[in-house]
Motif scaffolding. Structure first.
Motif, PDB file in Angstrom:
ATOM      1  N   PHE A 280      11.556  -8.160  12.056  1.00  0.00           N
ATOM      2  CA  PHE A 280      10.204  -8.714  12.037  1.00  0.00           C
ATOM      3  C   PHE A 280       9.263  -7.968  12.983  1.00  0.00           C
ATOM      4  O   PHE A 280       8.062  -7.936  12.759  1.00  0.00           O
TER       5      PHE A 280
ATOM      6  N   ARG B 114       9.312  -4.693  13.381  1.00  0.00           N
ATOM      7  CA  ARG B 114       8.824  -3.541  12.614  1.00  0.00           C
ATOM      8  C   ARG B 114       7.931  -3.984  11.465  1.00  0.00           C
ATOM      9  O   ARG B 114       6.961  -3.321  11.113  1.00  0.00           O
ATOM     10  N   PHE B 115       8.272  -5.148  10.904  1.00  0.00           N
ATOM     11  CA  PHE B 115       7.431  -5.694   9.833  1.00  0.00           C
ATOM     12  C   PHE B 115       6.008  -5.927  10.345  1.00  0.00           C
ATOM     13  O   PHE B 115       5.026  -5.540   9.705  1.00  0.00           O
TER      14      PHE B 115
ATOM     15  N   ALA C 132       4.130  -2.724  10.787  1.00  0.00           N
ATOM     16  CA  ALA C 132       3.681  -2.163   9.513  1.00  0.00           C
ATOM     17  C   ALA C 132       2.484  -2.942   8.994  1.00  0.00           C
ATOM     18  O   ALA C 132       1.533  -2.373   8.445  1.00  0.00           O
ATOM     19  N   MET C 133       2.512  -4.259   9.169  1.00  0.00           N
ATOM     20  CA  MET C 133       1.401  -5.095   8.706  1.00  0.00           C
ATOM     21  C   MET C 133       0.115  -4.747   9.448  1.00  0.00           C
ATOM     22  O   MET C 133      -0.926  -4.538   8.845  1.00  0.00           O
TER      23      MET C 133
ATOM     24  N   SER D 299      -0.704  -2.128  11.192  1.00  0.00           N
ATOM     25  CA  SER D 299      -1.231  -0.772  11.039  1.00  0.00           C
ATOM     26  C   SER D 299      -1.790  -0.543   9.649  1.00  0.00           C
ATOM     27  O   SER D 299      -2.499   0.436   9.428  1.00  0.00           O
ATOM     28  N   SER D 300      -1.491  -1.418   8.702  1.00  0.00           N
ATOM     29  CA  SER D 300      -2.004  -1.162   7.357  1.00  0.00           C
ATOM     30  C   SER D 300      -3.066  -2.152   6.933  1.00  0.00           C
ATOM     31  O   SER D 300      -3.619  -2.031   5.856  1.00  0.00           O
ATOM     32  N   GLU D 301      -3.343  -3.148   7.748  1.00  0.00           N
ATOM     33  CA  GLU D 301      -4.340  -4.115   7.296  1.00  0.00           C
ATOM     34  C   GLU D 301      -5.661  -3.947   8.019  1.00  0.00           C
ATOM     35  O   GLU D 301      -5.760  -4.094   9.230  1.00  0.00           O
TER      36      GLU D 301
ATOM     37  N   ASN E 278      -3.726 -11.078   3.151  1.00  0.00           N
ATOM     38  CA  ASN E 278      -2.740 -11.429   2.131  1.00  0.00           C
ATOM     39  C   ASN E 278      -1.862 -12.580   2.589  1.00  0.00           C
ATOM     40  O   ASN E 278      -0.664 -12.590   2.368  1.00  0.00           O
ATOM     41  N   TYR E 279      -2.505 -13.559   3.248  1.00  0.00           N
ATOM     42  CA  TYR E 279      -1.730 -14.643   3.847  1.00  0.00           C
ATOM     43  C   TYR E 279      -0.870 -15.387   2.834  1.00  0.00           C
ATOM     44  O   TYR E 279       0.089 -16.039   3.208  1.00  0.00           O
TER      45      TYR E 279
ATOM     46  N   GLY F 221       1.157 -14.202   0.913  1.00  0.00           N
ATOM     47  CA  GLY F 221       2.478 -13.602   0.845  1.00  0.00           C
ATOM     48  C   GLY F 221       3.487 -14.281   1.756  1.00  0.00           C
ATOM     49  O   GLY F 221       4.670 -13.953   1.737  1.00  0.00           O
TER      50      GLY F 221
ATOM     51  N   PRO G 217       3.452 -15.706  11.462  1.00  0.00           N
ATOM     52  CA  PRO G 217       2.574 -14.536  11.507  1.00  0.00           C
ATOM     53  C   PRO G 217       2.031 -14.200  10.124  1.00  0.00           C
ATOM     54  O   PRO G 217       2.727 -14.346   9.127  1.00  0.00           O
ATOM     55  N   PHE G 218       0.792 -13.774  10.073  1.00  0.00           N
ATOM     56  CA  PHE G 218       0.130 -13.355   8.838  1.00  0.00           C
ATOM     57  C   PHE G 218       0.153 -14.463   7.794  1.00  0.00           C
ATOM     58  O   PHE G 218       0.187 -14.220   6.610  1.00  0.00           O
TER      59      PHE G 218
ATOM     60  N   ASP H 282       1.732 -13.004  -5.180  1.00  0.00           N
ATOM     61  CA  ASP H 282       1.230 -12.958  -3.812  1.00  0.00           C
ATOM     62  C   ASP H 282       2.215 -12.192  -2.947  1.00  0.00           C
ATOM     63  O   ASP H 282       3.297 -12.686  -2.645  1.00  0.00           O
ATOM     64  N   ILE H 283       1.828 -10.983  -2.603  1.00  0.00           N
ATOM     65  CA  ILE H 283       2.711 -10.153  -1.779  1.00  0.00           C
ATOM     66  C   ILE H 283       1.878  -9.688  -0.590  1.00  0.00           C
ATOM     67  O   ILE H 283       0.652  -9.668  -0.662  1.00  0.00           O
ATOM     68  N   TYR H 284       2.530  -9.316   0.488  1.00  0.00           N
ATOM     69  CA  TYR H 284       1.808  -8.639   1.563  1.00  0.00           C
ATOM     70  C   TYR H 284       1.475  -7.250   1.050  1.00  0.00           C
ATOM     71  O   TYR H 284       2.197  -6.284   1.301  1.00  0.00           O
TER      72      TYR H 284
ATOM     73  N   ASN I 297      -0.727  -4.995   1.575  1.00  0.00           N
ATOM     74  CA  ASN I 297      -1.150  -3.849   2.365  1.00  0.00           C
ATOM     75  C   ASN I 297       0.049  -2.979   2.745  1.00  0.00           C
ATOM     76  O   ASN I 297      -0.117  -1.860   3.197  1.00  0.00           O
ATOM     77  N   LEU I 298       1.248  -3.515   2.532  1.00  0.00           N
ATOM     78  CA  LEU I 298       2.446  -2.719   2.802  1.00  0.00           C
ATOM     79  C   LEU I 298       2.766  -1.841   1.594  1.00  0.00           C
ATOM     80  O   LEU I 298       2.276  -2.082   0.497  1.00  0.00           O
TER      81      LEU I 298
ATOM     82  N   ARG J 114       0.595   1.900  -1.155  1.00  0.00           N
ATOM     83  CA  ARG J 114       0.361   0.487  -0.865  1.00  0.00           C
ATOM     84  C   ARG J 114       0.429  -0.351  -2.139  1.00  0.00           C
ATOM     85  O   ARG J 114      -0.068   0.064  -3.189  1.00  0.00           O
TER      86      ARG J 114
END
Lengths: 550, 260
Positions: free
Chosen positions: A330, A332-333, A336-337, A339-341, A407-408, A410, A484-485, B89-91, B93-94, B134
C-alpha cells in the motif's frame, strides 16, 4: 429547484454577461445546479461507512476563516499610519485568498468532469466557462468576506462608514484580481503546453506562486524599514508593483484627504487592474478555456522500458523501512496514486513548496541588511535551526491529503481484497506519502540549515525529525479514520482549522522544549529518546484499525 | 454422497432506509456451476453480490462461503473470490501494470510472478500495448477486460461477475464466454448477473430469476422452459416478472416524444 439568494444578486449583473456574449439564462441554470450540488454530499462508495458527516463542510470551514480573520482585524486596531496599515492588511488578505485559490479552487477551475454532460448539449463553451468562473468567484468572495468580516466591523467602529464602504469595495476587487490573474496564468499554460508537460508546468506554477506569495508578503512587511521617524511612509516607485499598495492607497486618499499624486495613481491601478483582467478573461480567454482544458485529459502513452525492473528494486529498497508486506504494497500503491493524480498534486505540491520556502524566508528576514558571509557566521551562534519546526508543522498538515481522489469510486477494491485489518491500508498509504514526499522536503531544509551549523546540528535534526514523526502519527490518530483515496475532494473539507492550530501549537511547544534543553547534552538525549519511543509506540499500535472504524 | 455447497444464503434480507430490497433470499450454490442471476433493474441483483463480497453491510440472514459465516470478520474467504463490479470504477490514474501488480501483491503473489501473468493475460485479450498506459486512456471495453483480468489474476475458486460482458466487442464476448465455460469445467463456480438474456440462456447451467427481492425461478434453462411453456428466456423473464406491456409503453413513449 431551490433559487439561491446569491443568484438573485447575480441577476443585477446579468447585463455584463450578455455584453460578453454569454447566454445568461443557461449560465444561471448551470450555476444553480452547481450550487445545489455543493450543498449535497456525495454518499460514500463504501456504504455504512462511519465517516459520513452531516452538513456542508464548506460552510463549516467558513467559521475557521472567520477566526483567522481576527488577525487582520487586529492590524486595523494597531496605532500605525493608515497607508502602511492597510498595506499590511491587504497583503495578508491577498495571501489568504490566493492560497485558497491555488490549493482549493484550482481543481475546480481545471475540472474536466462536467464537460461530457454540458458540452454535449447545445451550450456554448464560454457559457460553461463563465458558470465555472462565477461559481469560483462566489466561493472565493464568501471566503474573503468570512475572513474580512471581523475587520469590516472593527473598521466601521474605528473609522466610520466610509472606511466600511471602501473596504467592502476593495474586497471585491482583491478577490477578482486574484481569481482572474491565476486564471489567466492557467490559460497561458493550457495554450503553451500539452500532455504530461502541461501537468508538470501547472504544478511548477503553483510552487512558484506559493514562493512568490511568501516573498511578496515579507516584502510588504519590509515596508516597515521605510517608515520615517515621523511615521510617514515614504513613497517609492516600486510601490506601483505591489498589489497591496494599490488596495491600500484609497484609504489614505479618502480617509486622510491626502491628495498626493502617487496615491491617486495607486488607487486607479487597484481598480483598473482587476477590471482589465476581468475584461481580458471574459473577452479573450473564456471562449478558448474549455477548448484547451481537454489537454489535461490527454494521456501521452509513455513507453517506460525499465519501469518493471525499477519497481522490483524499489520494493526491495523500501522493505527495510516498511517491513510489513501488506503495508509495503500500500505504500507503493499510494506513491503511484499521488504521482499520477493531478488533483492530488494540485493540493500537495503548493503546500510542499510552502514548507520548503517558509523557513528560508524567516531566516532571510532575520538577517536583512547583513551580507551573506556575515550572516553565515552569525547564524551558528543562535538557535535559528528551531525555524525548521515551521516546516514540520506545515508538512504534517498533509497527512490527510491522501484521503481524497478523483477516482474515489475505485475504493471498492479495498473491501474485495483479503485484508483483515484496514489499518495496514491506512498506515501503508501514509508511509508512502511520508517517505516519498514529506521526508525529502525535511531533508532538503535540514541540509540547508546544516550548512552554517555543520555536524553539530545532527542531534538537533534527529530530534526535530522524531518530533515530526510523532506529530504526524498524532494527527493521524486524532483525525477520522478514512480509507486513502476513498472520497471525493470537496472545497473546505481539508482546510481543517483545528488541524492547523493543533499542528502549529504542538510544533511551538516542541520547539520551546527543544530550546530549553538545547544546551544540556543529557537532557537533549533523554528528550530525543522519549520522543522516539512515543513515536515508535504510536506508529506500531496505529495499524490496529478494524473495518468498523473506517 | 452429499456435496457441500460453496455458497449458502439463508433468508437474506436487506433494507435501504424504508425500502426493502431483498425480502428473504435462500440459495445454495455448488461447485462447477455457472449461475446466471437475472432480474429487472433494481431487483436486488447487484446488492446480493455486494453483500456476498462484504461491500454492503447491515443485512439480516446468514451467508456462508466455503462453510464459513462471512459476518464473523474473517476475510480469508476473499482470497478465493474474484469480482467484476457493475460499473467500471477503477483507480484509473494508475497504469494497468501498477493496478494489477498492486492487486496481485495484496493476494500474496510476488511482483515478478504477477507481472508476468498480467502481461500474458493482457496479451491474450489483445490489450498488451496499453499495459504501461494510464487506465484513463482506455476505451470502455479495454477497461472491462482489465477488470476481468484483475478479478481472476489470483486464480479464485468463485467468480462474482456483475455484467461482465458490457462494452466488449463480439470477439471478446466469445473469448470470455469460453473462458467461463472452461473455468466451470475446472470446478470453479461462476455467479454472474446480466441483462442480456441470450447470453444467460446459452452459457448458464443454472438460472436464478429474482423479482422484487425474492427468487421466483431457479433451475436450468430447460427446466424453466418446461415450467413456463415459453420459447425463450426473454419471454420467461417477461412472464415471471409480470410484464407484457412493452409495445404499449414504447408507443406511448414515441407519442410523447413527438408531442402528439
Amino acid at each position: 429547484m431551490k433559487d439561491f439568494l446569491i443568484l438573485k444578486m447575480l441577476d443585477f449583473f446579468s447585463f455584463f454577461y450578455r455584453v460578453m456574449g454569454i447566454d445568461y439564462g443557461v449560465m444561471r441554470k448551470v450555476l444553480q445546479l452547481k450550487l445545489l450540488m455543493d450543498q449535497r454530499r456525495t454518499p460514500s462508495v463504501l456504504m455504512n461507512s462511519k465517516s459520513k458527516r452531516e452538513g456542508n463542510a464548506f460552510y463549516k470551514s467558513l467559521i475557521g476563516y472567520g477566526l483567522i480573520g481576527i488577525f487582520p482585524a487586529l492590524i486595523i486596531i494597531l496605532p500605525i499610519p493608515l497607508f502602511f496599515k492597510m498595506n499590511l492588511f491587504s497583503g495578508m488578505l491577498i495571501v489568504l485568498v490566493a492560497m485558497a485559490m491555488v490549493s482549493d479552487f484550482s481543481s475546480i477551475l481545471l475540472d474536466t468532469k462536467d464537460k461530457g454532460i454540458l458540452l454535449s448539449k447545445p451550450i456554448k463553451p464560454q457559457t460553461v466557462s463563465a458558470a465555472k468562473i462565477t461559481h469560483i468567484l462566489i466561493n472565493l468572495l464568501t471566503i474573503t468576506f468570512a475572513t474580512a468580516g471581523a475587520s469590516l466591523i472593527v473598521g466601521l467602529f474605528k473609522y466610520g462608514l466610509l472606511f466600511f464602504g471602501l473596504l467592502f469595495f476593495q474586497l471585491l476587487l482583491i478577490s477578482g484580481f486574484i481569481l482572474f490573474l491565476t486564471s489567466v496564468f492557467y490559460f497561458l499554460m493550457l495554450v503553451l503546453f500539452d500532455g504530461d508537460k502541461l501537468k508538470d508546468m501547472i504544478n511548477y506554477f503553483q510552487i512558484i506562486l506559493s514562493f512568490v506569495m511568501m516573498v511578496g508578503y515579507q516584502f510588504t512587511g519590509r515596508i516597515f524599514k521605510f517608515v520615517g521617524h515621523n511615521g510617514v511612509l515614504a513613497f517609492k516607485w516600486w510601490m506601483y508593483l505591489i498589489p497591496s499598495a494599490w488596495f491600500a492607497a484609497p484609504f489614505s486618499l479618502f480617509l486622510e484627504d491626502k491628495l498626493e499624486n502617487y496615491l491617486i495613481y495607486l488607487s486607479v491601478l487597484g481598480v483598473v487592474a482587476p477590471i482589465l483582467l476581468l475584461i481580458v478573461y471574459f473577452k479573450l480567454i473564456l471562449r478558448y478555456f474549455e477548448k484547451n482544458i481537454y489537454k489535461l485529459d490527454n494521456v501521452t502513452a509513455k513507453k517506460r522500458k525499465n519501469v518493471e525492473e525499477r519497481s522490483v528494486t524499489y520494493k526491495k529498497l523500501i522493505s527495510f523501512l516498511v517491513p510489513n508486506k501488506l503495508e509495503n504494497v500500500f505504500c507503493r500503491f499510494s506513491q503511484a496514486m499521488i504521482s499520477s493524480e493531478r488533483s492530488l498534486k494540485l493540493r500537495l505540491y503548493p503546500s510542499l513548496g510552502f514548507a520548503t520556502f517558509f523557513p528560508m524566508i524567516m531566516l532571510a528576514n532575520s538577517f536583512t541588511g547583513t551580507d551573506l558571509t556575515q550572516a553565515l557566521t552569525e547564524i551558528p551562534q543562535g538557535s535559528y535551526y528551531l525555524i525548521i519546526y515551521s516546516t514540520v508543522a506545515m508538512l504534517s498538515l498533509n497527512v490527510l491529503t491522501i484521503n481524497t481522489s478523483e477516482n474515489y469510486k475505485g475504493a471498492w477494491i479495498y473491501k474485495v481484497l483479503p485484508i483483515e485489518f484496514p489499518g495496514v491500508i491506512l498506515i501503508g498509504a501514509l508511509k508512502g506519502l511520508i517517505l516519498k514526499y514529506l521526508i525529502p522536503v525535511y531533508l532538503f531544509v535540514s541540509i540547508l540549515f546544516a550548512i552554517p551549523y555543520g555536524a553539530r546540528l545532527i542531534p538537533h535534526l534527529i530530534l526535530i525529525f522524531s518530533n515530526m514523526l510523532l506529530l504526524m502519527i498524532l494527527i493521524f490518530r486524532l483525525s477520522l479514520k478514512e480509507l486513502p483515496f476513498g472520497k471525493e475532494f470537496k472545497v473546505g473539507e481539508n482546510s481543517n482549522l483545528w488541524l492547523v492550530i493543533g499542528s502549529f501549537t504542538l510544533c511551538g511547544m516542541s520547539a520551546a522544549l527543544h530550546y530549553a534543553l538545547k544546551d544540556f547534552g543529557i537532557g537533549l538525549c533523554i528528550y530525543i529518546g522519549a520522543v522516539l519511543f512515543a513515536a515508535a509506540v504510536l506508529w506500531k499500535t496505529s495499524a490496529k484499525i478494524t473495518w468498523k472504524d473506517v | 454422497m452429499s456435496i457441500e455447497p460453496v455458497v449458502t444464503i439463508k433468508n437474506l434480507k436487506m433494507n435501504f432506509g424504508m425500502k426493502e430490497v431483498l425480502k428473504g433470499i435462500n440459495l445454495e450454490i455448488y461447485k462447477g456451476q455457472i449461475i446466471g442471476y437475472i432480474g429487472a433493474n433494481g431487483a436486488g441483483k447487484s446488492t446480493t453480490v455486494k453483500i456476498l463480497l462484504g461491500l454492503v453491510e447491515g443485512y439480516s440472514g446468514e451467508i456462508k462461503i466455503f462453510g464459513e459465516d462471512i459476518s464473523n470478520g474473517n476475510v480469508e474467504y476473499k482470497r478465493k473470490i474474484g469480482y467484476v463490479p457493475e460499473t467500471v470504477d477503477i483507480y484509473e490514474n494508475l497504469t494497468a501494470y501498477e493496478y494489477l501488480t498492486f492487486i496481485g501483491e495484496v493476494y500474496g503473489l510476488g511482483v515478478e510472478q504477477v507481472n508476468n501473468k498480467a502481461k500474458k493475460l493482457m496479451a491474450l485479450l489483445g490489450i498488451e500495448d496499453v499495459y504501461h498506459s494510464r487506465i484513463s486512456s482506455y476505451s470502455k471495453g479495454m477497461k472491462q477486460k482489465l477488470l476481468i483480468i484483475s478479478s481472476i489474476i489470483h486464480n479464485p475458486d468463485i467468480l462474482f461477475l456483475d455484467e461482465p460482458l458490457s462494452g466488449l466487442d463480439a470477439n471478446s464476448v466469445m473469448i470470455v464466454k469460453e473462458i467461463l465455460a472452461e473455468l466451470a469445467a475446472l470446478g470453479k463456480t461462476i455467479f454472474y448477473s446480466s441483462h442480456i438474456m441470450d447470453v444467460v440462456e446459452k452459457i448458464s447451467s443454472r438460472i436464478i430469476l429474482i423479482h422484487e427481492g425474492l427468487i421466483v425461478a431457479d433451475g436450468s434453462f430447460v427446466e424453466l422452459k418446461e415450467q413456463s411453456s415459453k420459447g425463450s428466456l426473454e419471454q420467461i423473464f417477461n412472464q415471471l416478472t409480470g410484464f407484457n406491456k412493452h409495445k404499449e409503453i414504447a408507443r406511448e413513449f414515441i407519442n410523447e416524444l413527438q408531442g402528439v
